[in-house]
Design a protein around this motif. Structure first.
Motif, PDB file in Angstrom:
ATOM      1  N   PRO A 159       0.837  -1.217   0.000  1.00 44.64           N
ATOM      2  CA  PRO A 159       0.000   0.000   0.000  1.00 44.64           C
ATOM      3  C   PRO A 159       0.862   1.254   0.000  1.00 44.64           C
ATOM      4  O   PRO A 159       2.030   1.227   0.418  1.00 44.64           O
ATOM      5  CB  PRO A 159      -0.793  -0.126   1.307  1.00 44.64           C
ATOM      6  N   THR A 161      -0.696   4.302   1.201  1.00 47.29           N
ATOM      7  CA  THR A 161      -1.332   5.219   2.155  1.00 47.29           C
ATOM      8  C   THR A 161      -1.554   4.489   3.475  1.00 47.29           C
ATOM      9  O   THR A 161      -1.634   3.256   3.509  1.00 47.29           O
ATOM     10  CB  THR A 161      -2.697   5.724   1.652  1.00 47.29           C
ATOM     11  N   ALA A 164      -4.792   2.441   3.489  1.00 48.42           N
ATOM     12  CA  ALA A 164      -4.680   1.154   2.796  1.00 48.42           C
ATOM     13  C   ALA A 164      -3.923   0.140   3.645  1.00 48.42           C
ATOM     14  O   ALA A 164      -4.277  -1.045   3.673  1.00 48.42           O
ATOM     15  CB  ALA A 164      -3.992   1.347   1.446  1.00 48.42           C
ATOM     16  N   ARG A 167      -6.432  -1.078   6.287  1.00 42.25           N
ATOM     17  CA  ARG A 167      -7.401  -2.038   5.734  1.00 42.25           C
ATOM     18  C   ARG A 167      -6.763  -3.406   5.552  1.00 42.25           C
ATOM     19  O   ARG A 167      -7.352  -4.431   5.914  1.00 42.25           O
ATOM     20  CB  ARG A 167      -7.944  -1.530   4.391  1.00 42.25           C
ATOM     21  N   LEU A 168      -5.574  -3.425   4.977  1.00 44.05           N
ATOM     22  CA  LEU A 168      -4.876  -4.694   4.771  1.00 44.05           C
ATOM     23  C   LEU A 168      -4.656  -5.402   6.109  1.00 44.05           C
ATOM     24  O   LEU A 168      -4.905  -6.607   6.245  1.00 44.05           O
ATOM     25  CB  LEU A 168      -3.544  -4.428   4.078  1.00 44.05           C
TER      26      LEU A 168
END
Length: 316
Positions: A159, A161, A164, A167-168
């Motif tokens: 990612p 950001t 991101a 979220r991952l």
């Protein structure tokens, strides 16, 4: 220096250009201890994934030389950033890290998750227990250092950001967290390492403090019971009082950065000291971006030279 003076400077900077400088200020000036606390919790999160903990359990590194394993993980990151990630020293540190990992067949998604814990873990700890929350510029800088590190490690799909990365991190844990006996063994070995940093009479309470700040999904995956509610409340209150006291102190001056103090290396370390002993018998491999384009000749490397030895780092 005023307590918020450095923050005001950071808020005027562009993280896309200055992320390494901002990262150094986070780690060495603004939140040195909190960053390490967040990193330590990130280590424990890795052990909630059976596929990760089984590999670590097989190597027995945390049982045989746990303090060295902990120190080396912190120091290799420090060495990658110390002179700039794209400096020759930063690249040498990345090549050294890659030859350690190269012995094992680690799925890309596991690399991504472990990398994400080093971005999300410190951010969440600092926002929860630090003397202030991270600014948007600092948060983005953590993510960009993580991204560059992932690129140098040859990880795909990294990612770019913080959102991101987060979220991952959370999606992976929802899917992969599960109890396994190896989780508990490796986590218990790590807790013993953390407890050993304190005098013998307070080692058990120190371990309970660590457990009191872990969330229930992680505790379940590690096979530990949650601490009583009153213990968790007392620990959280204690960290908040600590944050309030730190907020009253002046900012750390530029001439006094807090650098890593590795218990394994009381007289300092070089890059070649870091990692398991067998790693130095493996040849280093160029980073992906250092590999010539397809069709160009690549010199054979049957006995590639070791990464250049870095000057010994004083830890006092």
């Amino acid at each position: 220096m005023g307590r918020y003076s450095r923050l005001r400077r950071i808020q005027q900077m562009d993280p896309r250009r200055d992320f390494e400088q901002i990262y150094r200020w986070i780690v060495h000036y603004e939140f040195p201890r909190d960053y390490l606390h967040g990193t330590s919790i990130a280590f424990l999160r890795d052990f909630g994934v059976p596929r990760v903990s089984r590999l670590l359990d097989r190597t027995q590194e945390f049982e045989r030389a746990g303090q060295k394993r902990y120190d080396d993980t912190v120091l290799i990151t420090y060495e990658m950033v110390r002179e700039g990630m794209d400096s020759e020293h930063g690249r040498a540190a990345a090549r050294h890290l890659n030859r350690i990992h190269g012995r094992y067949r680690i799925p890309n998604e596991d690399f991504l998750y472990v990398l994400a814990t080093t971005v999300v873990g410190p951010k969440r700890w600092i926002d929860r227990f630090g003397w202030r929350r991270l600014s948007a510029q600092e948060t983005e800088s953590l993510a960009l250092v993580g991204r560059r590190m992932g690129e140098m490690m040859g990880i795909s799909g990294v990612p770019d950001t913080y959102a991101a990365f987060e979220r991952l991190h959370d999606d992976y844990e929802r899917e992969m967290f599960a109890y396994d006996p190896a989780n508990r063994r490796v986590a218990a070995a790590t807790l013993r390492i953390m407890a050993s940093w304190h005098p013998a009479p307070v080692r058990r309470p120190a371990s309970r403090i660590v457990l009191a700040v872990l969330d229930e999904p992680l505790l379940t995956a590690l096979g530990f019971r949650p601490e009583p509610r009153w213990v968790r409340a007392a620990v959280h209150r204690g960290f908040r009082v600590r944050a309030a006291l730190i907020r009253l102190l002046p900012g750390r001056p530029e001439w006094l950065p807090r650098k890593p103090k590795a218990r394994t290396y009381p007289f300092g370390w070089t890059l070649d000291d870091l990692g398991p002993h067998w790693a130095h018998s493996r040849p280093t491999v160029p980073l992906q971006e250092e590999t010539p384009p397809e069709g160009d000749s690549v010199p054979a490397q049957p006995s590639a030279p070791r990464a250049p030895r870095a000057p010994r780092q004083e830890t006092r």
